[in-house]
Enzyme design. Structure first.
Site, mmCIF file in Angstrom:
data_model
loop_
_atom_site.group_PDB
_atom_site.id
_atom_site.type_symbol
_atom_site.label_atom_id
_atom_site.label_comp_id
_atom_site.label_asym_id
_atom_site.label_seq_id
_atom_site.Cartn_x
_atom_site.Cartn_y
_atom_site.Cartn_z
ATOM 1 C CE LYS A 40 -4.151 1.796 2.190
ATOM 2 N NZ LYS A 40 -4.656 2.205 0.909
ATOM 3 N N GLY A 45 6.449 0.610 5.780
ATOM 4 C CA GLY A 45 7.285 -0.365 5.072
ATOM 5 C C GLY A 45 7.354 -0.097 3.581
ATOM 6 C CB CYS A 46 4.750 0.567 1.060
ATOM 7 S SG CYS A 46 3.882 -0.995 1.329
ATOM 8 C CB THR A 47 7.251 5.054 2.875
ATOM 9 O OG1 THR A 47 5.861 5.355 2.677
ATOM 10 C CG2 THR A 47 8.079 6.311 2.701
ATOM 11 C CB SER A 50 8.681 3.272 -2.579
ATOM 12 O OG SER A 50 7.669 2.289 -2.770
#
Length: 153
Positions: A40, A45-47, A50
């Site tokens: 998401k 974590g995704c930040t 990315s």
């Protein structure tokens, strides 16, 4: 069914954050693709993952690869995420997780969309499948290592 190393990567055409559509086939014969599935936009974590891809993006480009991030978020959400964190690569919207299912990119704990990275060579062959929910840097490191091996051939 799960995509494995040595398989031909399934093609796709999905909307990107800039309003265009992106197809894996657009890169065939031209350059490798690092395709990473993440749960998401704008979550911790995704930040982290990315931004790790962002920080090495020039190394990927120099190594002959394009980076494409995939989640079920809308292209508008992707646009905000990319702008907020200055992400220079493509984010595509996989509404309904159809591409995720096609690739067999697992779910974590049976609930959360998993974090899986594929390196696809310029002939469309999968050369890496790295599946780790918490090793954010590992996705980038393993992808870079695989690209280096491809360029040495």
């Amino acid at each position: 069914m799960s995509v494995k190393v040595g398989d031909i990567a399934p093609d796709f055409t999905l909307p990107a954050q800039n309003g265009s559509t992106v197809s894996l086939g657009d890169f065939r014969g031209k350059q490798a693709v690092v395709l990473y599935f993440y749960p998401k936009d704008d979550t911790p974590g995704c930040t982290a993952e990315s931004c790790a891809f962002r920080d090495q993006y020039e190394v990927f480009k120099t190594g002959g690869a394009e980076v494409i991030g995939v989640s079920g978020d809308s292209k508008e959400s992707h646009q905000k995420f990319a702008t907020k964190y200055n992400l220079p690569f493509i984010l595509v919207s996989d509404k309904g997780d159809q591409l995720r299912k096609q690739y067999g990119a697992t779910t974590a704990f049976g609930l959360i969309p998993g974090r899986v990275t594929y390196v696809i060579d310029k002939d469309g062959v999968v050369r890496l499948m790295f599946d780790s929910m918490f090793n954010f840097q590992g996705h980038v490191q393993e992808a870079l290592k695989t690209l280096q091996q491809l360029t040495m051939k």
